[in-house]
Design a protein around this motif. Structure first.
Motif, PDB file in Angstrom:
ATOM      1  N   VAL A  83      -2.114  66.924 -99.993  1.00 36.70           N
ATOM      2  CA  VAL A  83      -2.835  66.135 -98.997  1.00 36.70           C
ATOM      3  C   VAL A  83      -1.886  65.592 -97.934  1.00 36.70           C
ATOM      4  O   VAL A  83      -0.679  65.545 -98.131  1.00 36.70           O
ATOM      5  CB  VAL A  83      -3.564  64.945 -99.660  1.00 36.70           C
ATOM      6  CG1 VAL A  83      -4.539  65.416-100.724  1.00 36.70           C
ATOM      7  CG2 VAL A  83      -2.576  63.926-100.224  1.00 36.70           C
ATOM      8  N   VAL A  84      -2.485  65.155 -96.858  1.00 35.25           N
ATOM      9  CA  VAL A  84      -1.801  64.292 -95.898  1.00 35.25           C
ATOM     10  C   VAL A  84      -2.491  62.935 -96.017  1.00 35.25           C
ATOM     11  O   VAL A  84      -3.667  62.792 -95.669  1.00 35.25           O
ATOM     12  CB  VAL A  84      -1.900  64.835 -94.460  1.00 35.25           C
ATOM     13  CG1 VAL A  84      -1.317  63.829 -93.475  1.00 35.25           C
ATOM     14  CG2 VAL A  84      -1.197  66.175 -94.342  1.00 35.25           C
ATOM     15  N   PRO A  85      -1.782  61.938 -96.563  1.00 30.50           N
ATOM     16  CA  PRO A  85      -2.397  60.614 -96.721  1.00 30.50           C
ATOM     17  C   PRO A  85      -2.486  59.896 -95.382  1.00 30.50           C
ATOM     18  O   PRO A  85      -1.580  59.986 -94.559  1.00 30.50           O
ATOM     19  CB  PRO A  85      -1.451  59.896 -97.677  1.00 30.50           C
ATOM     20  CG  PRO A  85      -0.145  60.604 -97.558  1.00 30.50           C
ATOM     21  CD  PRO A  85      -0.440  62.008 -97.126  1.00 30.50           C
ATOM     22  N   LYS A  86      -3.578  59.189 -95.174  1.00 32.13           N
ATOM     23  CA  LYS A  86      -3.758  58.449 -93.924  1.00 32.13           C
ATOM     24  C   LYS A  86      -3.007  57.127 -93.911  1.00 32.13           C
ATOM     25  O   LYS A  86      -2.860  56.509 -92.870  1.00 32.13           O
ATOM     26  CB  LYS A  86      -5.240  58.208 -93.650  1.00 32.13           C
ATOM     27  CG  LYS A  86      -5.926  59.420 -93.092  1.00 32.13           C
ATOM     28  CD  LYS A  86      -5.292  59.790 -91.772  1.00 32.13           C
ATOM     29  CE  LYS A  86      -5.814  61.078 -91.226  1.00 32.13           C
ATOM     30  NZ  LYS A  86      -5.060  61.569 -90.105  1.00 32.13           N
ATOM     31  N   ASN A  87      -2.546  56.682 -95.067  1.00 30.08           N
ATOM     32  CA  ASN A  87      -1.772  55.448 -95.150  1.00 30.08           C
ATOM     33  C   ASN A  87      -1.294  55.314 -96.579  1.00 30.08           C
ATOM     34  O   ASN A  87      -1.149  56.322 -97.265  1.00 30.08           O
ATOM     35  CB  ASN A  87      -2.612  54.239 -94.717  1.00 30.08           C
ATOM     36  CG  ASN A  87      -1.765  53.078 -94.230  1.00 30.08           C
ATOM     37  OD1 ASN A  87      -0.597  52.946 -94.583  1.00 30.08           O
ATOM     38  ND2 ASN A  87      -2.347  52.227 -93.411  1.00 30.08           N
ATOM     39  N   LEU A  88      -1.089  54.102 -97.036  1.00 30.67           N
ATOM     40  CA  LEU A  88      -0.666  53.863 -98.407  1.00 30.67           C
ATOM     41  C   LEU A  88      -1.712  54.413 -99.367  1.00 30.67           C
ATOM     42  O   LEU A  88      -2.904  54.353 -99.096  1.00 30.67           O
ATOM     43  CB  LEU A  88      -0.484  52.363 -98.651  1.00 30.67           C
ATOM     44  CG  LEU A  88       0.516  51.659 -97.744  1.00 30.67           C
ATOM     45  CD1 LEU A  88       0.508  50.165 -98.012  1.00 30.67           C
ATOM     46  CD2 LEU A  88       1.904  52.237 -97.942  1.00 30.67           C
ATOM     47  N   VAL A  89      -1.259  54.935-100.486  1.00 25.78           N
ATOM     48  CA  VAL A  89      -2.173  55.546-101.442  1.00 25.78           C
ATOM     49  C   VAL A  89      -2.566  54.576-102.545  1.00 25.78           C
ATOM     50  O   VAL A  89      -3.720  54.487-102.934  1.00 25.78           O
ATOM     51  CB  VAL A  89      -1.552  56.830-102.035  1.00 25.78           C
ATOM     52  CG1 VAL A  89      -2.418  57.400-103.135  1.00 25.78           C
ATOM     53  CG2 VAL A  89      -1.333  57.868-100.930  1.00 25.78           C
ATOM     54  N   CYS A  90      -1.619  53.818-103.046  1.00 23.41           N
ATOM     55  CA  CYS A  90      -1.869  52.973-104.211  1.00 23.41           C
ATOM     56  C   CYS A  90      -2.514  51.643-103.817  1.00 23.41           C
ATOM     57  O   CYS A  90      -2.150  51.039-102.805  1.00 23.41           O
ATOM     58  CB  CYS A  90      -0.566  52.711-104.961  1.00 23.41           C
ATOM     59  SG  CYS A  90      -0.822  51.822-106.512  1.00 23.41           S
ATOM     60  N   HIS A  91      -3.438  51.181-104.635  1.00 22.22           N
ATOM     61  CA  HIS A  91      -4.105  49.904-104.381  1.00 22.22           C
ATOM     62  C   HIS A  91      -3.145  48.716-104.469  1.00 22.22           C
ATOM     63  O   HIS A  91      -3.456  47.624-103.996  1.00 22.22           O
ATOM     64  CB  HIS A  91      -5.262  49.702-105.376  1.00 22.22           C
ATOM     65  CG  HIS A  91      -4.822  49.473-106.781  1.00 22.22           C
ATOM     66  ND1 HIS A  91      -4.449  50.501-107.614  1.00 22.22           N
ATOM     67  CD2 HIS A  91      -4.661  48.331-107.481  1.00 22.22           C
ATOM     68  CE1 HIS A  91      -4.088  50.001-108.786  1.00 22.22           C
ATOM     69  NE2 HIS A  91      -4.203  48.688-108.736  1.00 22.22           N
ATOM     70  N   THR A  92      -1.931  48.931-105.017  1.00 23.29           N
ATOM     71  CA  THR A  92      -0.946  47.846-105.114  1.00 23.29           C
ATOM     72  C   THR A  92      -0.161  47.653-103.816  1.00 23.29           C
ATOM     73  O   THR A  92       0.621  46.722-103.707  1.00 23.29           O
ATOM     74  CB  THR A  92       0.063  48.121-106.240  1.00 23.29           C
ATOM     75  OG1 THR A  92       0.825  49.295-105.911  1.00 23.29           O
ATOM     76  CG2 THR A  92      -0.628  48.304-107.577  1.00 23.29           C
ATOM     77  N   GLY A  93      -0.355  48.568-102.869  1.00 25.28           N
ATOM     78  CA  GLY A  93       0.383  48.490-101.613  1.00 25.28           C
ATOM     79  C   GLY A  93       1.567  49.429-101.536  1.00 25.28           C
ATOM     80  O   GLY A  93       2.282  49.443-100.547  1.00 25.28           O
TER      81      GLY A  93
END
Length: 194
Positions: A83-93
């Protein structure tokens, strides 16, 4: 591409990997409906076991995972999605659910070790002693290593060439630290250039 969803009670594990850096970002689960939605829309959708429904990563945060490639393992019961992530992936930041640098490779570990030796002022460390000599000496050393690499590139001794390339990378990381830049910042520039 055949996936055996029913081998594992309708859900298969999905490994999410950054298409550019190959960093593992997270693990989720898909049922057949989530898989088909991901394929059709190009945005990763999982089956949330806690919500008991389809869940598109980023539906609340906007941090979508844009699908680039799908592969299935040899047993047809695990999916790998680049994938190309649009921003941070993890809910922890964090960028990755496995930590920001932990899964990015040895150069990031070396960058951390260089920073630690400089920050902790390790007196008997070559890294710290070079850092103490100032920016001009560090920049000069990068230049020397670059010239030595160019000279070795013209010859046919692979070992010398590889060693000079390693020396250049090492000294470059020291210079980055001195200039208060990170390897990740340079990597992001290269990624954006493609």
């Amino acid at each position: 591409m055949k996936i055996d969803f029913y081998k594992t009670s309708g859900l298969v594990p999905v490994i999410i990997q950054d298409d550019r850096t190959l960093q593992v970002l997270m693990l989720g689960y898909m049922n057949e409906e989530a898989f088909n939605k991901t394929k059709n829309e190009g945005i990763v959708t999982f089956f949330s076991r806690s919500k008991n429904r389809l869940w598109t990563k980023g539906e609340e945060s906007g941090n979508f995972l844009i699908m680039k490639n799908i592969a299935v393992d040899c047993d047809q019961d695990t999916i790998l999605i680049k994938v190309v992530p649009k921003n941070l992936v993890c809910h922890t930041g964090s960028f990755s659910c496995f930590g920001d640098k932990d899964s990015k490779g040895f150069l990031y570990e070396l960058e951390d070790k260089i920073s630690q030796r400089i920050d902790d002022k390790i007196e008997d460390s070559y890294t710290y002693s070079l850092f103490q000599k100032g920016i001009n000496k560090m920049a000069q050393k990068v230049g020397e290593e670059a010239v030595e690499l160019v000279i070795e590139a013209k010859d046919n001794n692979e070992d010398l060439f590889k060693n000079e390339a390693a020396d250049l990378l090492y000294h470059f990381l020291i210079l980055l630290k001195a200039k208060n830049f990170s390897l990740q910042e340079i990597e992001e520039i290269l990624i954006n250039r493609q």
